[in-house]
Structures are given as C-alpha cells and as structure tokens.
Design a protein around this motif. Structure first.
Motif, mmCIF file in Angstrom:
data_model
loop_
_atom_site.group_PDB
_atom_site.id
_atom_site.type_symbol
_atom_site.label_atom_id
_atom_site.label_comp_id
_atom_site.label_asym_id
_atom_site.label_seq_id
_atom_site.Cartn_x
_atom_site.Cartn_y
_atom_site.Cartn_z
ATOM 1 N N MET A 1 0.848 -1.210 0.000
ATOM 2 C CA MET A 1 0.000 0.000 0.000
ATOM 3 C C MET A 1 0.877 1.251 0.000
ATOM 4 N N ASN A 2 0.456 2.262 -0.708
ATOM 5 C CA ASN A 2 1.289 3.469 -0.745
ATOM 6 C C ASN A 2 0.882 4.452 0.352
ATOM 7 N N LEU A 3 1.736 5.415 0.585
ATOM 8 C CA LEU A 3 1.557 6.323 1.720
ATOM 9 C C LEU A 3 0.216 7.038 1.820
ATOM 10 N N PRO A 4 -0.218 7.768 0.782
ATOM 11 C CA PRO A 4 -1.440 8.561 0.956
ATOM 12 C C PRO A 4 -2.653 7.710 1.314
ATOM 13 N N SER A 5 -2.686 6.439 0.866
ATOM 14 C CA SER A 5 -3.842 5.599 1.147
ATOM 15 C C SER A 5 -3.970 5.324 2.644
ATOM 16 N N PHE A 6 -2.907 5.618 3.394
ATOM 17 C CA PHE A 6 -2.949 5.377 4.826
ATOM 18 C C PHE A 6 -3.438 6.573 5.621
ATOM 19 N N LEU A 7 -3.442 7.714 4.958
ATOM 20 C CA LEU A 7 -3.723 8.935 5.703
ATOM 21 C C LEU A 7 -5.103 8.910 6.362
ATOM 22 N N VAL B 1 2.746 10.000 13.371
ATOM 23 C CA VAL B 1 1.857 10.324 12.253
ATOM 24 C C VAL B 1 2.561 11.265 11.267
ATOM 25 N N GLN B 2 3.547 12.019 11.743
ATOM 26 C CA GLN B 2 4.227 13.002 10.892
ATOM 27 C C GLN B 2 4.838 12.384 9.643
ATOM 28 N N LYS B 3 5.323 11.142 9.766
ATOM 29 C CA LYS B 3 6.014 10.580 8.607
ATOM 30 C C LYS B 3 5.045 10.103 7.516
ATOM 31 N N TYR B 4 3.744 10.068 7.856
ATOM 32 C CA TYR B 4 2.764 9.680 6.835
ATOM 33 C C TYR B 4 2.180 10.896 6.111
#
Ligand code: HEM
Ligand code: HEM
Length: 145
Positions: A1-7, A139-142
């Motif tokens: 899964m890529n980063l933005p999908s986790f936000l 959370v900052q690194k996402y």
C-alpha cells in the motif's frame, strides 16, 4: 500500500482520540459528581450512574478501535510491530481502560474496587497524554510534504 492511502486511517485515529478524550472528561465529571453525592450522603440523580456506565462502555470501544487501527495500520505498512514507544503507550492505555472497566463492575461487591477504579483512571490521564504525543509524532512521517 502506498503512503497517501494510509492517511485516512490516521485521521480516523485522530478523531477517535478526540472522542476518547471527550468521553474521559465526561466520565471524570460524572464520576466526581457521584463521589461528591456519596460523600455528603445525599441522593444522586437516577440517570447519573447509567450515564457514567454507558459513557464508560463507549470509551472502552473507542480505545479498542484505536488499538485495531494502530495494529492494522502498522502491520499493513511495515509487516510487523514495534517501531516506536507509541506501541508501549498504546498497550498501557488499553490495559488501564480494561482494568478500570473491570474494576467498575466490582464496585459494591469488592471493597478495593472503587480505589482501583479511581486509581487506574488517574493514571489513565497520563497514559492518554503519552499515547497522544507519541501518536502525533509517528503520524508526521505519513503526512505529505
Ligand atoms: C472505563 C469505563 C468506566 C466504567 C464502566 C465506569 C463505571 C463506574 C461505576 C459502575 C461506578 C460506581 C458508581 C457507584 O458507586 O454506584 C464508577 C464510579 C466512579 N467512576 Fe467510573 N467508570 C468508567 C470510567 C471512569 C473514568 C475514565 C473516570 C475518571 C476520569 C471515572 C471516575 C469515576 C469516579 C471518580 C467514581 C467514584 C464514584 C463514587 O465514589 O461514588 N470512571 N464508575
Ligand atoms: C488510545 C489511543 C491509541 C492506541 C491504543 C494506539 C495504538 C497503536 C498501536 C498498538 C500501534 C502499533 C505501534 C507499533 O507496533 O509500533 C499504533 C500505531 C500508530 N498509531 Fe496509534 N494508538 C492510539 C492513538 C493514536 C493517535 C492519537 C495517533 C495520531 C493521530 C496515532 C497514530 C498512529 C500511527 C501513525 C501509527 C503507526 C506507527 C508507526 O508508523 O511507527 N495513534 N497505534
């Protein structure tokens, strides 16, 4: 899964945390109210105890939801757990909430239950501060740059 999908997942964590804190302060207020009524030996409104209890159940569910989000999100991203002190903070908070809720069910039948309930809930405040700051940190690194 890529980063933005986790936000969205971490946004959900932030919202649930907001509601958990709200529940905590409502519980603190109604708890102190019950305490005060008992201390001055005057009757409490009939809705007070059930209201405190139901808000307590809501808090338990929110904290378990947060645990689920944290575990699923972290395993989904890294494939394993234990990337920061946030793990310890999260487990401590869930533990304290469960001890608090468990002891609450014994108030009236076991004489130390009330002290345990009030004691774990005082510690819980520090636990919340800890989990909030460590969660905010990770959370900052996402976040997108
Ligand atoms: C975790 C979920 C919770 C549940 C299920 C719960 C439930 C209860 C119950 C059943 C009582 C006994 C009421 C009675 O004496 O009849 C109680 C008392 C109390 N609760 Fe909670 N509670 C929860 C969380 C909290 C939290 C987070 C706080 C503080 C921030 C809190 C503060 C208090 C206080 C101060 C009392 C003492 C009332 C007295 O001495 O009469 N509770 N709670
Ligand atoms: C009661 C509240 C909370 C509990 C029980 C909880 C629980 C957890 C757990 C167990 C993990 C896995 C950590 C690991 O294995 O390293 C985790 C990860 C995470 N949580 Fe929480 N959490 C809570 C609140 C928050 C809050 C308020 C935020 C911020 C909005 C947050 C953001 C995160 C992030 C970003 C991760 C990924 C960890 C990483 O990338 O190292 N959590 N959470």
């Amino acid at each position: 899964m890529n980063l933005p999908s986790f936000l969205w997942l971490w946004k959900m964590a932030a919202w649930s945390m907001g509601f958990s804190l709200l529940a905590y302060f409502i519980l603190g207020g109604t708890g102190l109210w019950m305490w005060n009524r008992r201390a001055v030996r005057s009757p409490r409104p009939q809705w007070l105890r059930p209201f405190h209890y139901i808000t307590g159940i809501v808090l338990v569910l929110l904290v378990l939801l947060l645990l689920g989000i944290g575990l699923v999100g972290t395993v989904g991203y890294y494939g394993n757990l234990g990337h920061s002190p946030h793990l310890a903070a999260g487990l401590v908070v869930v533990g304290l909430v469960l001890i608090s809720a468990g002891s609450a069910t014994q108030i009236g039948s076991w004489k130390w239950a009330r002290s345990l309930h009030v004691g774990t809930n005082s510690l819980l405040f520090l636990g919340f501060v800890w989990v909030l700051f460590t969660g905010w940190d990770v959370v900052q690194k996402y976040l997108p740059d």
